[in-house]
Design an enzyme around this catalytic site. Structure first.
Site, PDB file in Angstrom:
ATOM      1  N   GLU A   1       0.870  -1.167   0.000  1.00 25.07           N
ATOM      2  CA  GLU A   1       0.000   0.000   0.000  1.00 25.07           C
ATOM      3  C   GLU A   1       0.914   1.226   0.000  1.00 25.07           C
ATOM      4  O   GLU A   1       1.791   1.351   0.838  1.00 25.07           O
ATOM      5  CB  GLU A   1      -0.869  -0.040   1.265  1.00 25.07           C
ATOM      6  CG  GLU A   1      -1.453   1.271   1.689  1.00 25.07           C
ATOM      7  CD  GLU A   1      -2.853   1.521   1.155  1.00 25.07           C
ATOM      8  OE1 GLU A   1      -3.288   0.789   0.259  1.00 25.07           O
ATOM      9  OE2 GLU A   1      -3.478   2.465   1.641  1.00 25.07           O
TER      10      GLU A   1
ATOM     11  N   CYS B   1      -5.354   5.094   5.986  1.00 24.96           N
ATOM     12  CA  CYS B   1      -5.089   3.810   5.348  1.00 24.96           C
ATOM     13  C   CYS B   1      -6.366   3.044   5.075  1.00 24.96           C
ATOM     14  O   CYS B   1      -7.325   3.127   5.828  1.00 24.96           O
ATOM     15  CB  CYS B   1      -4.191   2.969   6.252  1.00 24.96           C
ATOM     16  SG  CYS B   1      -3.686   1.435   5.474  1.00 24.96           S
TER      17      CYS B   1
ATOM     18  N   CYS C   1      -5.153  -1.163   7.145  1.00 20.82           N
ATOM     19  CA  CYS C   1      -5.409  -1.312   8.591  1.00 20.82           C
ATOM     20  C   CYS C   1      -6.594  -0.402   8.916  1.00 20.82           C
ATOM     21  O   CYS C   1      -6.460   0.690   9.433  1.00 20.82           O
ATOM     22  CB  CYS C   1      -4.177  -0.966   9.412  1.00 20.82           C
ATOM     23  SG  CYS C   1      -3.472   0.653   9.115  1.00 20.82           S
TER      24      CYS C   1
ATOM     25  N   HIS D   1      -6.301   3.240  13.059  1.00 20.74           N
ATOM     26  CA  HIS D   1      -6.114   4.688  13.218  1.00 20.74           C
ATOM     27  C   HIS D   1      -7.332   5.336  13.867  1.00 20.74           C
ATOM     28  O   HIS D   1      -7.207   6.386  14.505  1.00 20.74           O
ATOM     29  CB  HIS D   1      -5.789   5.344  11.876  1.00 20.74           C
ATOM     30  CG  HIS D   1      -4.423   5.011  11.388  1.00 20.74           C
ATOM     31  ND1 HIS D   1      -3.286   5.510  11.974  1.00 20.74           N
ATOM     32  CD2 HIS D   1      -4.003   4.202  10.392  1.00 20.74           C
ATOM     33  CE1 HIS D   1      -2.219   5.031  11.347  1.00 20.74           C
ATOM     34  NE2 HIS D   1      -2.626   4.223  10.383  1.00 20.74           N
TER      35      HIS D   1
ATOM     36  N   ARG E   1       0.752  -4.059  11.777  1.00 15.38           N
ATOM     37  CA  ARG E   1       2.157  -3.827  11.420  1.00 15.38           C
ATOM     38  C   ARG E   1       2.993  -3.311  12.575  1.00 15.38           C
ATOM     39  O   ARG E   1       4.178  -3.063  12.402  1.00 15.38           O
ATOM     40  CB  ARG E   1       2.243  -2.885  10.221  1.00 15.38           C
ATOM     41  CG  ARG E   1       1.782  -3.582   8.965  1.00 15.38           C
ATOM     42  CD  ARG E   1       1.329  -2.657   7.864  1.00 15.38           C
ATOM     43  NE  ARG E   1       0.595  -3.430   6.885  1.00 15.38           N
ATOM     44  CZ  ARG E   1      -0.675  -3.855   7.071  1.00 15.38           C
ATOM     45  NH1 ARG E   1      -1.336  -3.537   8.161  1.00 15.38           N
ATOM     46  NH2 ARG E   1      -1.252  -4.606   6.169  1.00 15.38           N
TER      47      ARG E   1
ATOM     48  N   SER F   1       4.690   1.645  10.083  1.00 19.13           N
ATOM     49  CA  SER F   1       5.566   1.669   8.910  1.00 19.13           C
ATOM     50  C   SER F   1       6.513   2.873   8.932  1.00 19.13           C
ATOM     51  O   SER F   1       7.496   2.883   8.201  1.00 19.13           O
ATOM     52  CB  SER F   1       4.756   1.629   7.613  1.00 19.13           C
ATOM     53  OG  SER F   1       4.122   0.367   7.491  1.00 19.13           O
TER      54      SER F   1
ATOM     55  N   CYS G   1       3.407  -0.611   4.766  1.00 16.65           N
ATOM     56  CA  CYS G   1       2.282   0.211   4.329  1.00 16.65           C
ATOM     57  C   CYS G   1       2.764   1.650   4.326  1.00 16.65           C
ATOM     58  O   CYS G   1       2.898   2.276   5.372  1.00 16.65           O
ATOM     59  CB  CYS G   1       1.080   0.061   5.237  1.00 16.65           C
ATOM     60  SG  CYS G   1      -0.229   1.147   4.668  1.00 16.65           S
TER      61      CYS G   1
ATOM     62  N   CYS H   1       0.270   4.493   5.331  1.00 21.39           N
ATOM     63  CA  CYS H   1       0.289   4.715   6.774  1.00 21.39           C
ATOM     64  C   CYS H   1       1.542   5.461   7.194  1.00 21.39           C
ATOM     65  O   CYS H   1       1.500   6.407   7.964  1.00 21.39           O
ATOM     66  CB  CYS H   1       0.287   3.376   7.511  1.00 21.39           C
ATOM     67  SG  CYS H   1      -1.342   2.785   7.930  1.00 21.39           S
TER      68      CYS H   1
END
Ligand code: NFE
Ligand code: MG
Length: 578
Positions: free
Chosen positions: A14, A61, A64, A68, A481, A504, A549, A552
């Site tokens: 992503e 994102c 996920c 968030h 992650r 990330s 990601c 993110c």
């Protein structure tokens, strides 16, 4: 003579990630990770109602889809001293737990497996032999020769049409692929099955959160009502539906993902000595029993492991986090060498080139939109491997049993965990643990409902005139992650500052004020092969093992959605004289 190899974009992630490495004699000797697209969510949040922040941050994102929002409501609840009802807490655990399970299974099959599984080789598989292997590994019912014959025919039609579709652009036939054709066919069959499976089980989000992706959250609880009468969103019929999804999630994890992972890993044991990296690991922990403040109740524990020392799990203190921008396209008021805690954090983009199209960017002082987060001044890896190492070192019995099982079956020692393969195995271990835990949470929810504990919202602090003039809070989530933090500052009832430090960002971090590499970079120079610089499958293996990601990690859209730098697409190699 060394060569610079650029992979940009690295696919099956992503967002926009560029990897540059220096290769010498088929080994990687230096590496740079770059997030190449600027975003701007921390800036967009300023001046807004903190009760709305989750809906903005959630759009960081689409992968996920929960975390968030969770981090945001927890940050605001921390700032305003709001405790959510235990029933809302267990509903959050169910949403987040199912997201983690879905996310990890999709990562394995759809984002990572093709680094190990040669799709084209599956065409020459004998379906009867694939069936025999499948039955030896698992009781999963889709295992007949006819079934695998059908999958092979489907794949054959893809190839004959000249359109590999979702399988285009692999390094098929690369000698680094080690699986027999029959195991490749097995994995391709499960790749396809996992697509249908994930859209079934993630419907849990539509029941507890109205939709997926991006289910609804609420500061102070969850936006659901309970009851068979009064039109409650959670009623007997829906609980039965959820129970079915949890059963099917667990069955696929235990009977398909886990056996496939262990079987495939057995062909790639050399990757247990490659790609370890920084050796420092951090988990904020996750899945509180009833109150997020009770850290002793976390199902996955919180802690930090430094220098691969599993014998000592240190406490995690968010006050020890700093972000650096020495090698990033940002300015700090305190200069390029300052390190800022997120409560003092600044987001001031400052692109210093080069002009696109880029040849290389690794020779620049600044080379990424990622900041460089550090813990006590050191780079740390976050994610499933970090969580499983912290759980293992903390004596988590379920984790220890699965780690021991994997190490025994692969005939490797605990040092094998610190590797590309260890990272991928840890994700599977964690998925098994959480898939099993889902039933526990559903039982708890049903028990609470049976005892009349129907409250899902604490509204005592809903009205802004009940808030202090100034407040600040920290919201943490151990996302799929890794360790995710949101830091909010509220002045005069609106957000005055908002900072996200994302998994990330930790893992894709560039070098810092002291030139220490980030985790991706360090992993790529840790005993790392690169046989064919035109087909750099080894780079994909290690980078994908982190499940990057970049959407993110950078999280910071230009208001107009503009791409700030337009990168060349694909792979190129440049030979240099040094
Ligand atoms: Ni966009 Fe995310 C997760 C978060 S990663 S996927 O998991 O937070 O950095
Ligand atoms: Mg940030």
């Amino acid at each position: 003579m060394s060569r610079t190899v650029v992979v940009d974009p690295i696919t099956r992630i992503e967002g926009h990630l560029r990897i540059e490495v220096q290769e010498d004699n088929q080994r990687i000797v230096d590496a740079w990770a770059s997030g190449t697209q600027f975003r701007g969510l921390e800036i967009i949040l300023q001046g807004r109602d903190p009760r709305d922040a989750w809906a903005f941050t959630q759009r960081i994102c689409g992968v996920c889809t929960v975390v968030h929002a969770m981090a945001s409501v927890r940050a605001v609840e921390d700032a305003l001293d709001i405790r959510i009802p235990p029933t809302a807490n267990v509903i959050r655990n169910l949403l987040q737990g199912m997201q983690l399970v879905q996310d990890h299974v999709m990562h394995f099959y759809h984002l990572h497996a093709l680094d190990w599984v040669d799709v084209v080789s599956a065409l020459s598989a004998d379906p009867a032999e694939t069936s025999r292997i499948a039955r030896s590994l698992s009781p999963w019912p889709n295992n007949s020769p006819a079934y695998f014959g059908d999958v092979r025919d489907t794949l054959q039609r893809f190839v004959e049409s000249g359109q590999l579709g979702i399988f285009t652009n692999g390094y098929w036939g690369h000698p680094a692929y080690k699986l027999p054709a029959e195991v490749n066919l097995l994995a391709v069959a499960h790749y396809l099955e996992a697509l249908d499976w994930q859209k079934d089980v993630i419907r849990l989000h539509t029941i507890f959160g109205g939709k997926n992706p991006h289910p609804n959250f609420l500061v102070g609880g969850m936006a659901v009502t309970i009851g068979d009468r009064d039109g409650g969103t959670i009623n007997t019929e829906r609980l039965t539906d959820i129970d079915g999804m949890i059963q099917r999630a667990l069955a696929f994890v235990e009977q398909v993902y886990w056996p496939d992972l262990v079987a495939i890993a057995g062909f790639y044991k050399d990757w247990a000595a490659i790609g370890g990296g920084v050796g420092n690991f951090m988990a904020c922990g996750e899945f509180p029993d009833s109150d997020v403040r009770d850290l002793n109740s976390l199902y996955l524990p919180r802690g930090v492991i430094m220098d691969r020392n599993l014998a000592e799990v240190q406490p995690y203190e968010h006050t020890e986090v700093r972000e650096y921008v020495t090698h990033s396209w940002y300015n700090y008021q305190g200069g390029k060498f300052a390190g800022l805690h997120p409560w003092e954090g600044e987001t001031e983009p400052h692109y210093t080139g080069p002009e696109p199209p880029w040849d290389t960017i690794s020779d620049r002082d600044e080379y990424t939109w990622m900041k460089a987060p550090r813990y006590r001044g050191l780079p740390v890896e976050v994610g499933p491997l970090a969580r499983m190492l912290v759980a293992y070192g903390s004596g988590h019995a379920g984790c220890q049993a699965l780690v021991s099982e994997v190490l025994a079956r692969l005939e490797v020692g605990p040092e094998a965990l610190f590797s590309t393969l260890g990272r991928t195995a840890a994700r599977g271990i964690e998925t098994v643990l959480i898939a099993r835990r889902l039933q526990h949470w559903l039982d708890e929810l049903q028990g609470r409902i049976a005892s009349g504990d129907h409250s899902t919202f604490n509204g005592t602090r809903w009205e802004p005139d009940s808030w202090p003039d100034s407040a600040r809070g920290y919201g943490w989530v151990d996302a799929p992650r890794g360790n995710l933090g949101h830091w909010v500052e509220i002045q005069d009832r609106v957000i005055s500052r908002y900072q996200c430090v994302v998994p990330s960002t930790w893992n894709c971090s560039p070098r810092d004020d002291r030139d220490q590499m980030g985790p991706y970079e360090a992993a790529l120079v840790d005993n790392h092969p690169l046989e064919d610089s035109q087909r750099p499958i080894e780079i994909l293996r290690t980078i994908h093992s982190f499940d990057p990601c970049i959407a993110c990690g950078v999280h910071v859209l230009d208001a107009a959605g503009n791409l700030v730098g337009q990168a060349a697409t694909g792979i190129h190699t440049r030979t240099s004289e040094d």
